[in-house]
Design an enzyme around this catalytic site. Sequence first.
Site, PDB file in Angstrom:
ATOM      1  N   SER A  15       2.744  -1.743   5.383  1.00 28.91           N
ATOM      2  CA  SER A  15       1.938  -2.767   5.905  1.00 28.91           C
ATOM      3  C   SER A  15       1.853  -3.207   7.660  1.00 28.91           C
ATOM      4  O   SER A  15       3.099  -3.142   8.197  1.00 28.91           O
ATOM      5  CB  SER A  15       1.832  -4.052   5.717  1.00 28.91           C
ATOM      6  OG  SER A  15       1.298  -5.099   6.150  1.00 28.91           O
ATOM      7  N   SER A  17       0.618  -5.707   8.990  1.00 22.46           N
ATOM      8  CA  SER A  17       0.753  -7.948  10.151  1.00 22.46           C
ATOM      9  C   SER A  17       1.930  -8.146  10.020  1.00 22.46           C
ATOM     10  O   SER A  17       2.521  -8.586  11.252  1.00 22.46           O
ATOM     11  CB  SER A  17       0.608  -8.292   7.963  1.00 22.46           C
ATOM     12  OG  SER A  17      -0.604  -7.891   7.571  1.00 22.46           O
ATOM     13  N   LYS A  67      -4.188 -11.688  -4.966  1.00 21.13           N
ATOM     14  CA  LYS A  67      -5.487 -12.068  -4.175  1.00 21.13           C
ATOM     15  C   LYS A  67      -5.827 -13.034  -5.382  1.00 21.13           C
ATOM     16  O   LYS A  67      -6.060 -14.182  -5.185  1.00 21.13           O
ATOM     17  CB  LYS A  67      -6.303 -11.255  -3.042  1.00 21.13           C
ATOM     18  CG  LYS A  67      -5.988 -10.166  -2.255  1.00 21.13           C
ATOM     19  CD  LYS A  67      -6.768  -9.855  -1.479  1.00 21.13           C
ATOM     20  CE  LYS A  67      -6.669 -10.007  -0.247  1.00 21.13           C
ATOM     21  NZ  LYS A  67      -8.128  -9.376   0.401  1.00 21.13           N
ATOM     22  N   ASP A 103     -11.016 -13.153   5.074  1.00 18.67           N
ATOM     23  CA  ASP A 103     -11.407 -12.260   5.102  1.00 18.67           C
ATOM     24  C   ASP A 103     -12.842 -11.606   5.603  1.00 18.67           C
ATOM     25  O   ASP A 103     -13.106 -11.009   7.079  1.00 18.67           O
ATOM     26  CB  ASP A 103     -11.386 -11.072   3.988  1.00 18.67           C
ATOM     27  CG  ASP A 103     -10.133 -10.636   3.736  1.00 18.67           C
ATOM     28  OD1 ASP A 103      -9.357 -10.341   4.134  1.00 18.67           O
ATOM     29  OD2 ASP A 103      -9.680 -10.637   2.093  1.00 18.67           O
ATOM     30  N   ALA A 130     -19.369  -3.322  -3.693  1.00 17.01           N
ATOM     31  CA  ALA A 130     -19.300  -5.055  -4.177  1.00 17.01           C
ATOM     32  C   ALA A 130     -18.239  -5.876  -4.807  1.00 17.01           C
ATOM     33  O   ALA A 130     -18.497  -6.181  -5.612  1.00 17.01           O
ATOM     34  CB  ALA A 130     -20.582  -4.947  -5.235  1.00 17.01           C
ATOM     35  N   THR A 155     -22.464   0.839  -9.630  1.00 20.99           N
ATOM     36  CA  THR A 155     -22.936  -0.784 -10.509  1.00 20.99           C
ATOM     37  C   THR A 155     -23.690  -1.645 -10.076  1.00 20.99           C
ATOM     38  O   THR A 155     -23.306  -2.835  -9.782  1.00 20.99           O
ATOM     39  CB  THR A 155     -21.536  -0.711 -10.949  1.00 20.99           C
ATOM     40  OG1 THR A 155     -20.520  -0.273 -11.271  1.00 20.99           O
ATOM     41  CG2 THR A 155     -21.538  -1.571 -12.717  1.00 20.99           C
ATOM     42  N   TYR A 223      -9.452   1.817   7.129  1.00 23.37           N
ATOM     43  CA  TYR A 223      -8.685   2.061   8.469  1.00 23.37           C
ATOM     44  C   TYR A 223      -7.879   3.647   8.128  1.00 23.37           C
ATOM     45  O   TYR A 223      -6.974   3.916   9.135  1.00 23.37           O
ATOM     46  CB  TYR A 223      -8.009   1.168   8.669  1.00 23.37           C
ATOM     47  CG  TYR A 223      -7.297   0.288   8.261  1.00 23.37           C
ATOM     48  CD1 TYR A 223      -7.758  -1.180   7.345  1.00 23.37           C
ATOM     49  CD2 TYR A 223      -5.968   0.868   8.122  1.00 23.37           C
ATOM     50  CE1 TYR A 223      -6.612  -1.483   6.778  1.00 23.37           C
ATOM     51  CE2 TYR A 223      -4.947   0.305   8.104  1.00 23.37           C
ATOM     52  CZ  TYR A 223      -5.579  -1.146   7.022  1.00 23.37           C
ATOM     53  OH  TYR A 223      -4.421  -1.965   5.779  1.00 23.37           O
TER      54      TYR A 223
HETATM   55  P1  ATR Z   1     -11.696  -4.847  -4.050  1.00 21.89           P
HETATM   56  O1  ATR Z   1     -12.543  -5.577  -4.599  1.00 21.89           O
HETATM   57  O2  ATR Z   1     -10.305  -4.712  -2.848  1.00 21.89           O
HETATM   58  O3  ATR Z   1     -13.348  -5.041  -2.119  1.00 21.89           O
HETATM   59  P2  ATR Z   1     -12.902  -3.001  -5.666  1.00 21.89           P
HETATM   60  O4  ATR Z   1     -13.260  -3.702  -6.425  1.00 21.89           O
HETATM   61  O5  ATR Z   1     -11.483  -1.908  -6.052  1.00 21.89           O
HETATM   62  O6  ATR Z   1     -11.975  -3.310  -4.448  1.00 21.89           O
HETATM   63  O7  ATR Z   1     -13.964  -2.488  -5.099  1.00 21.89           O
HETATM   64  C1  ATR Z   1     -14.469  -1.396  -4.215  1.00 21.89           C
HETATM   65  C2  ATR Z   1     -15.987  -0.910  -4.265  1.00 21.89           C
HETATM   66  O8  ATR Z   1     -15.685   0.802  -4.062  1.00 21.89           O
HETATM   67  C3  ATR Z   1     -16.415  -1.484  -6.082  1.00 21.89           C
HETATM   68  O9  ATR Z   1     -17.951  -1.670  -5.279  1.00 21.89           O
HETATM   69  C4  ATR Z   1     -17.030  -0.347  -6.070  1.00 21.89           C
HETATM   70  O10 ATR Z   1     -17.710   0.374  -7.405  1.00 21.89           O
HETATM   71  P3  ATR Z   1     -17.641  -0.512  -8.790  1.00 21.89           P
HETATM   72  O11 ATR Z   1     -18.492  -1.468  -8.955  1.00 21.89           O
HETATM   73  O12 ATR Z   1     -19.619   0.204  -9.238  1.00 21.89           O
HETATM   74  O13 ATR Z   1     -16.987   0.390  -9.355  1.00 21.89           O
HETATM   75  C5  ATR Z   1     -16.876   0.971  -5.120  1.00 21.89           C
HETATM   76  N1  ATR Z   1     -16.594   2.021  -5.214  1.00 21.89           N
HETATM   77  C6  ATR Z   1     -14.615   2.751  -6.118  1.00 21.89           C
HETATM   78  N2  ATR Z   1     -15.019   3.849  -6.084  1.00 21.89           N
HETATM   79  C7  ATR Z   1     -16.339   4.192  -6.066  1.00 21.89           C
HETATM   80  C8  ATR Z   1     -16.799   5.193  -6.068  1.00 21.89           C
HETATM   81  N3  ATR Z   1     -16.149   7.085  -6.334  1.00 21.89           N
HETATM   82  N4  ATR Z   1     -17.924   5.342  -6.054  1.00 21.89           N
HETATM   83  C9  ATR Z   1     -19.189   4.528  -5.573  1.00 21.89           C
HETATM   84  N5  ATR Z   1     -18.679   3.415  -5.396  1.00 21.89           N
HETATM   85  C10 ATR Z   1     -17.127   3.492  -5.396  1.00 21.89           C
END
Ligand code: ATR
Length: 280
Positions: A15, A17, A67, A103, A130, A155, A223
């Site tokens: 990290s 931080s 979190k 955030d 999302a 999704t 990053y």
């Molecule tokens: P966090 O909550 O930490 O931001 P997360 O819940 O893992 O992370 O969300 C990651 C985002 O990346 C989600 O929107 C996920 O899409 P899904 O909701 O369809 O799962 C997206 N994501 C992760 N891997 C992906 C991939 N290979 N292609 C497209 N979208 C992806």
Amino acid sequence: MGKELRLIGYPIQHSLSPWIHGEFFGRAGIKGNYRLHEIPLSDNLEEGVRALKEVGVDGFNVTVPYKQEIIPFLDGLDKTAERMGAVNTVAVENGKWIGYNTDGTGYLRSLEHSYPAVTKGDVKTLILGAGGAARAIYFALADAGFKAVDIANRTKESAQQIVSHGATQAESRVLSLTEAEVGIHNYGLVIQTSSVGMKPNPERAIVSATGMRPAAIASDIVYQPIMTKFLKDAGEAGALLHMGHTMLIYQAQAAFEIWTGRKVSAEDMDRQLQAKLEGR
Ligand code: ATR
């Protein structure tokens, strides 16, 4: 006695931080420690949290994967954390543990720092992904007065959930990733919030940004690496770039403010952090 601050999460060994908050302590002229308090998945979060209470900390940050899980151990949540259902900062106030989420504010501050004009909110914006980060950024933009903020996700339901939770003034459409890629030239600001493109898969991008219009802003919260495939493609199309490590600095600045009541300048820290991330 100085401030005792911690970071909980797993894994957090790398990290940045502690460096960021060390810098803030120095700049504010405040004594204190910001230490890692790693809680491995095999450990009990409750025990990990009890250990923090025994230390008598003044506050701590919370990162992946705790979190949401931290919430039952807290005495209260501020409005933003409550709406998000996620906490990244805890402050001990009169013996009570209060959860915050910096955030969204951190993202907005970092964007404002790089591109002050854009935060007036007239720019048509597209969020890619999302998850939790997308949610934080969506609410921060909507609260700041952004009028048109669309969300595209693999999704669609998750994007729909963010938009419907709403209670914002922003007009929002939910798109598939294909629709987002085809229509990417319609946006003045495109924000990549997924983990796609992060090490060890830096060759990936959630959508192609080659169709972005010149002088639009491409923003990526990943990053590692600093220059993601998404940003490279957007840059080749003539877009202006906003890099993910800056959000890290400003979410920390907002947390430091909650703990100490001091807003410390983050000037020049993005350059130093970039050098660290690039191993220079
Ligand atoms: P966090 O909550 O930490 O931001 P997360 O819940 O893992 O992370 O969300 C990651 C985002 O990346 C989600 O929107 C996920 O899409 P899904 O909701 O369809 O799962 C997206 N994501 C992760 N891997 C992906 C991939 N290979 N292609 C497209 N979208 C992806």
